[in-house]
Scaffold this motif. Structure first.
Motif, mmCIF file in Angstrom:
data_model
loop_
_atom_site.group_PDB
_atom_site.id
_atom_site.type_symbol
_atom_site.label_atom_id
_atom_site.label_comp_id
_atom_site.label_asym_id
_atom_site.label_seq_id
_atom_site.Cartn_x
_atom_site.Cartn_y
_atom_site.Cartn_z
ATOM 1 N N ARG A 39 0.819 -1.220 0.000
ATOM 2 C CA ARG A 39 0.000 0.000 0.000
ATOM 3 C C ARG A 39 0.851 1.269 0.000
ATOM 4 O O ARG A 39 0.445 2.288 -0.578
ATOM 5 C CB ARG A 39 -0.955 -0.002 1.196
ATOM 6 C CG ARG A 39 -2.101 -0.999 1.042
ATOM 7 C CD ARG A 39 -2.984 -0.994 2.280
ATOM 8 N NE ARG A 39 -4.100 -1.921 2.147
ATOM 9 C CZ ARG A 39 -5.365 -1.549 1.922
ATOM 10 N NH1 ARG A 39 -5.669 -0.276 1.787
ATOM 11 N NH2 ARG A 39 -6.327 -2.450 1.837
ATOM 12 N N ALA A 40 2.011 1.223 0.643
ATOM 13 C CA ALA A 40 2.881 2.402 0.647
ATOM 14 C C ALA A 40 3.371 2.697 -0.766
ATOM 15 O O ALA A 40 3.415 3.855 -1.199
ATOM 16 C CB ALA A 40 4.060 2.171 1.582
ATOM 17 N N SER A 54 0.467 4.045 -2.798
ATOM 18 C CA SER A 54 0.093 5.416 -2.447
ATOM 19 C C SER A 54 0.945 6.443 -3.180
ATOM 20 O O SER A 54 0.490 7.551 -3.472
ATOM 21 C CB SER A 54 0.191 5.620 -0.935
ATOM 22 O OG SER A 54 1.540 5.582 -0.502
ATOM 23 N N LYS A 55 2.179 6.074 -3.502
ATOM 24 C CA LYS A 55 3.059 7.000 -4.227
ATOM 25 C C LYS A 55 2.519 7.297 -5.619
ATOM 26 O O LYS A 55 2.778 8.360 -6.184
ATOM 27 C CB LYS A 55 4.474 6.428 -4.305
ATOM 28 C CG LYS A 55 5.171 6.344 -2.946
ATOM 29 C CD LYS A 55 6.541 5.708 -3.047
ATOM 30 C CE LYS A 55 7.201 5.580 -1.683
ATOM 31 N NZ LYS A 55 8.511 4.890 -1.744
ATOM 32 N N TYR A 56 1.794 6.342 -6.171
ATOM 33 C CA TYR A 56 1.181 6.553 -7.481
ATOM 34 C C TYR A 56 -0.096 7.394 -7.400
ATOM 35 O O TYR A 56 -0.352 8.241 -8.262
ATOM 36 C CB TYR A 56 0.788 5.208 -8.104
ATOM 37 C CG TYR A 56 1.880 4.477 -8.844
ATOM 38 C CD1 TYR A 56 2.227 4.822 -10.154
ATOM 39 C CD2 TYR A 56 2.542 3.410 -8.256
ATOM 40 C CE1 TYR A 56 3.207 4.119 -10.844
ATOM 41 C CE2 TYR A 56 3.527 2.705 -8.934
ATOM 42 C CZ TYR A 56 3.854 3.067 -10.239
ATOM 43 O OH TYR A 56 4.826 2.366 -10.921
ATOM 44 N N VAL A 57 -0.922 7.126 -6.387
ATOM 45 C CA VAL A 57 -2.288 7.645 -6.423
ATOM 46 C C VAL A 57 -2.544 8.855 -5.527
ATOM 47 O O VAL A 57 -3.468 9.625 -5.806
ATOM 48 C CB VAL A 57 -3.295 6.529 -6.075
ATOM 49 C CG1 VAL A 57 -3.180 5.383 -7.075
ATOM 50 C CG2 VAL A 57 -3.110 6.021 -4.658
ATOM 51 N N VAL A 58 -1.761 9.026 -4.453
ATOM 52 C CA VAL A 58 -2.020 10.162 -3.558
ATOM 53 C C VAL A 58 -1.747 11.473 -4.290
ATOM 54 O O VAL A 58 -0.655 11.688 -4.819
ATOM 55 C CB VAL A 58 -1.166 10.063 -2.276
ATOM 56 C CG1 VAL A 58 -1.298 11.337 -1.459
ATOM 57 C CG2 VAL A 58 -1.595 8.864 -1.441
ATOM 58 N N MET A 68 -5.972 7.715 -9.226
ATOM 59 C CA MET A 68 -6.943 7.191 -8.269
ATOM 60 C C MET A 68 -8.173 6.651 -8.989
ATOM 61 O O MET A 68 -8.696 5.586 -8.641
ATOM 62 C CB MET A 68 -7.348 8.287 -7.281
ATOM 63 C CG MET A 68 -8.365 7.830 -6.248
ATOM 64 S SD MET A 68 -7.733 6.497 -5.178
ATOM 65 C CE MET A 68 -6.707 7.452 -4.052
ATOM 66 N N LYS A 113 -3.108 14.948 9.816
ATOM 67 C CA LYS A 113 -3.632 13.737 9.175
ATOM 68 C C LYS A 113 -5.135 13.626 9.380
ATOM 69 O O LYS A 113 -5.870 13.260 8.458
ATOM 70 C CB LYS A 113 -2.929 12.495 9.729
ATOM 71 C CG LYS A 113 -1.494 12.326 9.264
ATOM 72 C CD LYS A 113 -0.891 11.051 9.826
ATOM 73 C CE LYS A 113 0.547 10.863 9.365
ATOM 74 N NZ LYS A 113 1.165 9.631 9.941
#
Length: 213
Positions: free
Chosen positions: A75-76, A79-83, A89, A164
Motif C-alpha cells: 500500500r505504501a 500510495s506514491k502513485y495515487v495520492v 486514483m 492527518k
C-alpha cells in the motif's frame, strides 16, 4: 397457477453501516456480529483483494508497476502513485471497485439463499461512493459521537496527527450530513452497554422488517 400454500422465503433486509473515522463503527460492527447478523466488511474485502493471491493483485500491478511485493499489493508503494493524482486514483478505483462489488453481491446472494432476515454492509465511505442505492441498501445506520470525543479517539492512535485527521475528514461527508441522511443513528458517545442496547433494539426491529426473527 402458483401454489398459494407455498411458503415464501423471507426477504433479507440490507442495512448499510457507516460512520466517520473515530466514531466507533468497528465496535458496532462487532456487536452486530455478536447478535448473529452476517456482516460484509468493505475494508476487509479490499484487504483480501490486495493480499497474496488476491484477484486485484495482477490487475493493479499491471497498471502501477512495482506495487506488488511478495505477491501482495504494497500500500505504501501504491500510495506514491495515487495520492494527489486524481487520474491515477480513478484508474485504481476502476480496477478495484468491480471486484469489491462482485464480492458484495456474492455475500448478499449467500445470505438470501440461507434465509437470513437481516444482513449488514459495513462501508466506511458509503455516502462518498454513491450512497445507499448504489450499494443495494434498504436503509442506513450511521455511527456517531460528539466531535470532541471523535477527535480524542483518533489522535490517540499511533502515528496520527491533527494534520492527518484534518486531511481524512476533508475527504469524508461531515457527520452532521450523514446523520441527516441516515435512517438510524447509533450513538457511541455513551457507555458500551448503552450502545449494545441500541444495537440490539435495531437488530430486532430490522429482523421483523426482513422476515422471521
Amino acid at each position: 397457477m402458483p401454489d398459494s400454500g407455498a411458503t415464501q422465503a423471507p426477504e433479507t433486509f440490507v442495512l448499510g453501516l457507516t460512520g466517520s473515522i473515530g466514531m466507533g463503527k468497528s465496535t458496532v460492527s462487532n456487536m452486530l456480529k455478536e447478535e448473529g447478523v452476517p456482516v460484509w466488511d468493505a475494508d476487509a474485502t479490499v484487504h483480501k483483494l490486495y493480499s497474496a493471491g488476491g484477484a486485484a493483485v495482477p490487475l493493479v500491478e499491471a497498471e502501477f508497476p512495482g506495487v506488488a511485493v511478495a505477491g501482495a499489493i504494497d500500500r505504501a508503494a501504491l500510495s506514491k502513485y495515487v495520492v494527489g493524482n486524481e487520474s491515477a486514483m480513478r484508474r485504481l478505483e476502476g480496477l478495484v471497485h468491480p471486484l469489491v462489488a462482485a464480492d458484495r453481491a456474492a455475500f448478499l446472494q449467500q445470505v438470501r439463499a440461507s434465509g437470513q432476515a437481516l444482513a449488514v454492509l459495513d462501508i466506511p465511505l458509503l455516502y462518498e461512493t454513491g450512497g445507499p442505492s448504489r450499494h443495494g441498501c434498504d436503509a442506513v445506520a450511521v455511527v456517531s459521537a460528539a466531535a470532541e470525543l471523535q477527535r480524542a479517539r483518533v489522535l490517540a492512535r499511533p502515528g496520527m496527527s491533527e494534520e492527518k485527521l484534518a486531511a481524512i475528514l476533508s475527504r469524508q461527508v461531515p457527520d452532521e450530513e450523514k446523520r441527516q441522511q441516515a435512517d438510524f443513528v447509533l450513538d457511541t458517545g455513551v457507555d458500551l452497554a448503552d450502545t449494545r442496547r441500541q444495537v440490539g433494539q435495531l437488530v430486532a426491529e430490522l429482523r421483523r422488517k426482513g422476515g422471521a426473527a
